[in-house]
Design a protein around this motif. Structure first.
Motif, mmCIF file in Angstrom:
data_model
loop_
_atom_site.group_PDB
_atom_site.id
_atom_site.type_symbol
_atom_site.label_atom_id
_atom_site.label_comp_id
_atom_site.label_asym_id
_atom_site.label_seq_id
_atom_site.Cartn_x
_atom_site.Cartn_y
_atom_site.Cartn_z
ATOM 1 N N ALA A 167 0.843 -1.202 0.000
ATOM 2 C CA ALA A 167 0.000 0.000 0.000
ATOM 3 C C ALA A 167 0.876 1.249 0.000
ATOM 4 O O ALA A 167 0.621 2.206 0.726
ATOM 5 C CB ALA A 167 -0.921 -0.006 1.213
ATOM 6 N N ASN A 343 -8.114 0.675 4.295
ATOM 7 C CA ASN A 343 -6.687 0.533 4.570
ATOM 8 C C ASN A 343 -6.256 1.516 5.644
ATOM 9 O O ASN A 343 -6.842 2.593 5.761
ATOM 10 C CB ASN A 343 -5.893 0.843 3.282
ATOM 11 N N ARG A 359 -7.782 2.040 -0.141
ATOM 12 C CA ARG A 359 -6.729 1.747 -1.111
ATOM 13 C C ARG A 359 -7.350 1.515 -2.483
ATOM 14 O O ARG A 359 -8.265 0.710 -2.621
ATOM 15 C CB ARG A 359 -5.964 0.507 -0.640
#
Ligand SMILES: *Cc1c(COP(=O)(O)O)cnc(C)c1O
Length: 437
Positions: A167, A343, A359
């Motif tokens: 990420a 996220n 995300r």
């Protein structure tokens, strides 16, 4: 016997076709890859490696596996390839098993800052339990904190440093990782699971000149079957001539049994597909699409972690709308026909279960043939949904939170704004097959 399952598969296929998938680790495979996955290859046991199997009747499997290895080796220009790992997590485990003894020090990026669980999460993973895990992080600008990494590496003398993420929206500077690894004599492992396709397309710095060992899953931007590969570079083999042997042994007998041969064949096909100009263009378009989506979101007043993206993904920072809104926004988006995942953000004030980020990635929609124009439209919808649902704030009290979300979900399913977007999404996705080219 099979009807119930086939009807569920048909349902899932409809969902994949009708919705817009923005989970950056997901993709859709070519018809050829899809075909080999249901072939007779999965009937065969073939523990071991080509020419030295523990089972008879592996002559054809040997050829398939060798073809996969040759193609991947040529594609990445590396001298060693192992295509047998069942998936990314066991592949990382095997690499650690080959390079470390229990109790040795492993360094990886913190999960909450964009790393992967298997990079040494200290409490919930085997990598954190069996090795001495020291984790590095990112700076305020969301970029890797190399000064901290260097300081920690000098202090803790890691055996392995992992450069990889799930990420992290910016380019990973493998050269800087190498310089630090060299100062402390650590192995540098590049986990490029998310960005393989970008590396192949020349859209991301390649780890091949810098890393000793490279791991990648095969089902993300590589666009192959679910699985993984381990590569070793010239540099890695120079450091230890037996590195290939050690990695082979770490897969079997170290951590696995028989390889998944249908997957191996799928990897061979995906590697050939990834060697084409078409694939290079695909990799370029992934980034163009991510940039277009990021620009539209920013234009609509949505914050992004680090202010944007240099890769296939971005992380929306919802903090200004409220802390911990990721769960409800992701749910509402799914109702609106756009699925992504919640996220954590580097400055997280919520929790991993109720994080403040979202995300988003473009590998899948790009495989469907969508371009910048569609990204702009999707960006407008996402912004609209965020603003629409974040009017209701997530309570901080645990009990209240569960009750709130239950009510929120029930209301979202009937929400006319979300329903209207879903209808429009359906009209757009009807024009894009699951796999364009
Ligand atoms: C996806 C991913 C993995 C794990 O792969 P699985 O196939 O889900 O086990 C490991 N590392 C990184 C960086 C990933 O993105």
């Amino acid at each position: 016997m099979s009807e119930q399952i086939f009807s569920l598969i048909a349902k899932e296929q409809k969902r994949q076709k009708e919705l817009i998938g923005l989970i950056p680790s997901e993709n859709t495979v070519s018809p050829a890859v899809s075909r080999v996955l249901s072939s007779c290859l999965s009937n065969k046991y073939s523990e071991g490696y080509a020419g030295r199997r523990y089972y008879e009747g592996s002559q054809v499997i040997d050829q398939i596996e060798q073809l996969a290895i040759e193609r991947v080796s040529k594609l990445f220009q590396v001298p060693y390839v192992n295509v047998q790992p069942y998936s990314g997590s066991p592949a990382n485990w095997a690499i650690y098993f080959a390079l470390m003894q229990p109790g040795d020090t492993l360094m990886g990026l913190k999960l909450a800052m964009g790393g992967h669980l298997t990079h040494g999460h200290p409490t919930v993973t085997a990598s954190g339990r069996f090795y001495n895990s020291v984790q590095y992080g990112v700076k305020k600008d969301a970029r890797i904190d190399f000064a901290e990494l260097e300081r920690l590496a000098k202090k803790h003398q890691p055996k392995v440093i992992v450069a990889g993420n799930t990420a992290y929206p910016f380019e990973l500077d493998f050269k800087k990782f190498r310089q630090i690894a060299d100062q402390v004599g650590a192995w540098l492992v590049a986990d490029i699971s998310h960005i393989t396709g970008l590396v192949i397309a020349g859209e991301h710095m390649s780890p091949v000149p810098y890393a000793d060992v490279i791991m990648t899953t095969t089902h993300k931007t590589f666009r192959g079957p679910r699985g993984a590969m381990i590569l070793a570079t010239e540099r890695g083999l120079e450091r230890d001539r037996d590195l290939g042997k050690k990695l082979d042994a770490a897969i079997i007998p170290g951590t696995q049994g028989g390889p998944h041969n249908a997957t191996t064949a799928g990897i061979a096909i995906a590697a050939a597909e990834a060697s084409t100009t078409q694939f290079r263009n695909y990799g370029k378009q992934i980034r163009k699409n991510a940039t277009a989506l990021a620009q539209e979101l920013l234009k609509q007043g949505i914050d992004l972690v680090g202010g944007g993206t240099q890769t296939h993904l971005m992380v929306v920072d919802l903090t200004k709308f409220g802390i911990g809104l990721g769960t409800q926004v992701a749910f509402a988006l799914d109702v609106a026909g756009i699925y992504a995942n919640r996220n954590t953000i580097p400055t997280e004030q919520g929790s991993p279960f109720y994080p403040s980020g979202l995300r988003l990635g473009t590998p899948l929609v790009t495989s469907r043939g969508m371009k910048e124009k569609e990204m702009k439209q999707i960006g407008r919808w996402i912004a609209q949904v965020i603003k629409h649902v974040s009017v209701q704030q997530l309570p901080t009290d645990r009990k209240e939170r569960a009750a709130f979300l239950k009510q929120f979900r029930a209301a979202a399913l009937k929400d006319p704004v979300l329903k209207r977007i879903r209808k429009a999404v359906k009209q757009i996705t009807a024009k894009f097959p699951l796999f364009a080219e």
